[in-house]
Design a protein around this motif. Structure first.
Motif, PDB file in Angstrom:
ATOM      1  N   ALA A   1       3.381  13.223   3.787  1.00  0.00           N
ATOM      2  CA  ALA A   1       4.189  12.272   4.054  1.00  0.00           C
ATOM      3  C   ALA A   1       3.793  10.874   2.950  1.00  0.00           C
ATOM      4  O   ALA A   1       2.592  10.926   2.964  1.00  0.00           O
ATOM      5  N   LEU A   2       4.709  10.361   2.632  1.00  0.00           N
ATOM      6  CA  LEU A   2       4.461   9.274   1.594  1.00  0.00           C
ATOM      7  C   LEU A   2       4.292   7.982   2.356  1.00  0.00           C
ATOM      8  O   LEU A   2       5.554   7.600   3.213  1.00  0.00           O
ATOM      9  N   MET A   3       3.051   7.136   2.666  1.00  0.00           N
ATOM     10  CA  MET A   3       3.288   6.273   3.545  1.00  0.00           C
ATOM     11  C   MET A   3       3.146   4.730   2.809  1.00  0.00           C
ATOM     12  O   MET A   3       2.431   4.542   2.112  1.00  0.00           O
ATOM     13  N   LEU A   4       4.090   4.038   3.046  1.00  0.00           N
ATOM     14  CA  LEU A   4       4.556   2.902   2.483  1.00  0.00           C
ATOM     15  C   LEU A   4       4.180   1.427   3.367  1.00  0.00           C
ATOM     16  O   LEU A   4       4.819   1.657   4.341  1.00  0.00           O
ATOM     17  N   SER A   5       3.231   0.740   2.942  1.00  0.00           N
ATOM     18  CA  SER A   5       2.943  -0.542   3.789  1.00  0.00           C
ATOM     19  C   SER A   5       3.102  -1.854   3.043  1.00  0.00           C
ATOM     20  O   SER A   5       2.607  -2.056   2.112  1.00  0.00           O
TER      21      SER A   5
ATOM     22  N   ASP B   1       0.794  15.078   7.396  1.00  0.00           N
ATOM     23  CA  ASP B   1       1.466  15.059   8.656  1.00  0.00           C
ATOM     24  C   ASP B   1       1.805  16.225   9.046  1.00  0.00           C
ATOM     25  O   ASP B   1       2.988  16.779   8.682  1.00  0.00           O
TER      26      ASP B   1
ATOM     27  N   GLU C   1      -0.421  10.968   3.038  1.00  0.00           N
ATOM     28  CA  GLU C   1      -0.958  11.407   4.051  1.00  0.00           C
ATOM     29  C   GLU C   1      -0.591  12.651   4.565  1.00  0.00           C
ATOM     30  O   GLU C   1       0.639  13.181   4.500  1.00  0.00           O
TER      31      GLU C   1
ATOM     32  N   GLU D   1       0.802  -1.148   0.009  1.00  0.00           N
ATOM     33  CA  GLU D   1      -0.010  -0.149  -0.004  1.00  0.00           C
ATOM     34  C   GLU D   1       0.906   1.514  -0.002  1.00  0.00           C
ATOM     35  O   GLU D   1       1.880   1.323   0.785  1.00  0.00           O
ATOM     36  N   LEU D   2       0.323   2.255  -0.870  1.00  0.00           N
ATOM     37  CA  LEU D   2       1.040   3.426  -0.892  1.00  0.00           C
ATOM     38  C   LEU D   2       0.354   4.718  -1.017  1.00  0.00           C
ATOM     39  O   LEU D   2      -0.660   4.654  -1.810  1.00  0.00           O
ATOM     40  N   ASN D   3       0.365   5.115   0.155  1.00  0.00           N
ATOM     41  CA  ASN D   3      -0.586   6.459   0.375  1.00  0.00           C
ATOM     42  C   ASN D   3      -0.003   7.689   0.534  1.00  0.00           C
ATOM     43  O   ASN D   3       1.069   7.878   1.247  1.00  0.00           O
TER      44      ASN D   3
END
Ligand SMILES: Nc1ncnc2c1ncn2[C@@H]1O[C@H](COP(=O)(O)OP(=O)(O)O)[C@@H](O)[C@H]1O
Ligand SMILES: [Mg+2]
Lengths: 162, 296
Positions: free
Chosen positions: A84-88, A79, A77, A73-75
Motif C-alpha cells: 500500500a502507498l501511504m500518504l499523510s 498490507d 507499507e 509523508e509518502l511511504n
C-alpha cells in the motif's frame, strides 16, 4: 545465608534480562531492512523515485489545500500480501473556492505552455531519441526474450525507466 | 517413533497407482523446485522429497535441469549409472525411457540426468515441456531441479511445471531472491500454486534473536509453507554417501523432509517445532522465569 541466595538470584536474572534486551538486534534489523528492500523490489520504486513522486504530489495537492510541504509523508507499507502507498498530508488551512480556481487556472496555463514547448522540442529531439533506441536494442539483445516478457508483465513498468 | 508414518507408507504401497480405476493413463504432477539464490538446498530438497515420495509408493521421476552443473546424480549416488542425459533425449540419440536411471534401492524412483558438458541453451522450454508431458503419463510425480538464477535455465525448468516449491533459508539475500522468484511465478499462468520450503533453520540462533524465525520469513514473503528443515550436519554426510537423509529414520532433517512429502500427497501433518528451546540454557531460563512468575 538467605541474602547470598537472593543476591545470586538477582545476578543471574540480571544476566538473562541483559541478553533478552538484545531483542532489537540482528533479527529485527534483518526483518526491517528486508521489508524496505522488498517493497522497492516489488514496485520498482527506488528512494529517488519515491522522492520525485513526493514532490509531484506536493505540487498537485497544493492546488487544493494549503499544507506543510516538508511534512508530507509518502511511504510504502505492507498490507497483508499487498503493498500500500501511504500518504499523510498535514493540512495547514483549507483554501477557499477562489484560491482553488485560481490555482487550477494557473496550472492549466502552464500545461498549455509546456505543451507548446514540447511540440517544438519534439522535432529536434526525435533524431536523438531514435539513436538512443538503437543503442538500447543492442544492449537488450543479450537479455533473453522471456525475461523481457515477464518484465513487461510486472505491475508498473514505469516510464521513468527510460 | 516412526510407527505412524510407516503404517501409512505400507498402506500406500498396496495401492495400484500406475493407472486409475478406469484404466486410463495417469497424469502426474509436475513440481519445480526453485530458489533464485544458489546453494540454499534445491538439489538436496529434490533428492529427499523424491526419495520420500517413492518410499510412500509413488512413482517419481526427477529431472536435473542444471545443465553444466549437475549434482542430483551425486546426491542420489547414481553418478556411475548414467549413460544418457536429457540432452541426448532432445537431440534424439536415445529414447526418453532409455535415459531414465533407476534408483539403486527404490524401483519407483528414476532420474533424468543433466548433461555435464553442455550449457543451458542445449535444451529449450518447449522441449522440456514435451518431456514433462510425456512423463506425466507414467509417473505420479515429476520433480524438476532448477538451476540458480532467473535466466533461461529458470525459464526452462519452470516451463513444464504447474506447481512450484520455493526453497529459501532464513537469510536476507536468500529471502530477497525468493521474493523475486515468487513474483516471476505469480506472473506465470501455468503455475497454479507455489509453496515455501524454509531450509537450514538454526533454532539456537532464532532463539537468541540472531536469525529470522520461520514466522518472520513466512510473514515477509506472505507465502504458504510446505516445510521447515533444520540445519543438519547429517545432510553433508548423507551427500557424501550418495544416500538421501530421508532414508535415515533417526535424523530430524530426514523426518522434516518425509513430512514435506506427506504434505505434498495431501496429508495434514503438523510442522516440527524446531524452535522449542531444548538447550541447557533454555531449560535454565525456563526454570528461572518459572520462579519469577510470568516473565516475558
Ligand atoms: N538443512 C541443511 N543442513 C546442512 N547443510 C545443508 C542443508 N541443506 C543443504 N545443505 C548443504 O548446502 C549445500 C548446497 O545445497 P544444494 O542442495 O546443492 O543447493 P542448491 O541446489 O540450491 O544449489 C550442500 O553442500 C548441502 O549439503
Ligand atoms: Mg542445485
Amino acid at each position: 545465608m538467605n541474602e547470598i541466595f537472593t543476591n545470586l538470584y538477582n545476578k543471574v536474572i540480571g544476566f538473562f534480562r541483559q541478553t533478552e534486551k538484545q531483542e532489537t538486534s540482528a533479527k529485527d534489523v534483518a526483518c526491517n531492512r528486508l521489508r524496505v528492500v522488498l517493497m522497492q523490489d516489488r514496485t520498482n520504486l527506488t528512494p529517488e523515485l519515491m522522492e520525485r513522486m513526493r514532490k509531484e504530489l506536493v505540487e498537485l495537492l497544493s492546488k487544493y489545500v494549503e499544507m506543510d510541504k516538508e511534512a508530507l509523508e509518502l511511504n510504502l507499507e505492507q498490507d497483508g500480501d499487498q503493498v500500500a502507498l501511504m500518504l499523510s498530508i498535514p493540512v495547514i488551512r483549507a483554501k477557499d473556492e477562489e484560491e482553488i480556481q485560481k490555482a487550477l487556472q494557473e496550472s492549466e496555463e502552464e500545461k498549455e505552455k509546456s505543451e507548446e514547448e514540447d511540440s517544438s522540442e519534439k522535432e529536434t529531439s526525435e533524431t536523438v531519441d531514435s539513436e538512443e533506441n538503437n543503442a538500447n536494442k543492442d544492449s537488450e539483445k543479450e537479455e533473453s526474450p522471456q525475461e523481457k516478457e515477464t518484465d513487461a508483465k510486472e505491475e508498473n513498468p514505469s516510464e521513468d525507466k527510460k | 517413533m516412526l510407527s505412524y508414518p510407516q503404517k501409512i507408507l505400507d498402506s500406500l504401497n498396496k495401492i495400484n497407482y500406475t493407472t486409475n480405476i478406469k484404466g486410463e493413463t495417469m497424469s502426474g504432477r509436475v513440481i519445480v523446485i526453485t530458489s533464485g539464490k544458489g546453494g540454499v538446498g534445491k538439489t538436496t530438497t529434490n533428492a529427499n522429497i523424491g526419495t520420500a515420495l517413492a518410499r510412500a509408493g509413488k512413482k517419481v521421476v526427477m529431472i536435473d535441469t542444471d545443465l553444466g552443473l549437475r549434482n542430483l546424480d551425486l546426491l542420489l549416488g547414481l553418478e556411475n549409472r548414467i549413460v544418457y542425459t536429457i540432452v541426448d533425449v532432445v537431440e534424439e540419440r536415445c529414447k526418453l525411457k532409455q535415459a531414465l536411471v533407476k534408483d539403486k534401492k527404490n524401483p519407483n524412483l528414476c532420474l533424468l540426468a543433466a548433461a555435464q558438458t553442455r550449457d543451458k541453451s542445449a535444451v529449450t522450454e518447449e522441449q522440456l515441456k514435451d518431456i514433462c508431458e510425456t512423463l506425466k503419463k507414467d509417473f505420479d510425480f515429476i520433480l524438476v531441479d532448477c538451476p540458480a538464477g532467473i535466466e533461461q535455465g529458470f525459464q526452462n525448468a519452470v516451463a513444464g511445471a504447474s506447481e512450484a516449491i520455493v526453497v529459501t533459508t532464513p537469510e536476507m539475500s536468500a529471502v530477497r531472491d525468493a521474493d523475486r522468484i515468487i513474483g516471476l511465478l505469480e506472473a506465470k499462468e501455468e503455475i497454479k500454486s507455489y509453496k515455501l520450503l524454509l531450509n537450514r533453520v538454526r533454532p539456537n540462533l532464532v532463539k537468541t534473536n540472531d536469525m529470522m524465525s520461520v514466522d518472520d520469513v513466512v510473514e515477509i514473503l506472505s507465502a504458504d509453507l510446505i516445510g521447515i528443515i533444520p540445519e543438519d550436519t547429517g545432510i553433508i554426510t548423507s551427500t557424501n554417501k550418495g544416500e538421501p537423509i530421508v532414508n535415515d529414520d533417526k535424523s530430524l532433517a530426514g523426518k522434516a523432509y518425509r513430512n514435506v512429502a506427506r504434505r505434498i500427497i495431501g496429508e495434514d501433518v503438523p510442522f516440527l517445532n524446531l524452535e522449542e528451546d531444548t538447550s541447557v540454557m533454555g531449560k535454565v531460563k525456563k526454570f528461572f522465569s518459572g520462579l519469577m512468575g510470568k516473565e516475558k
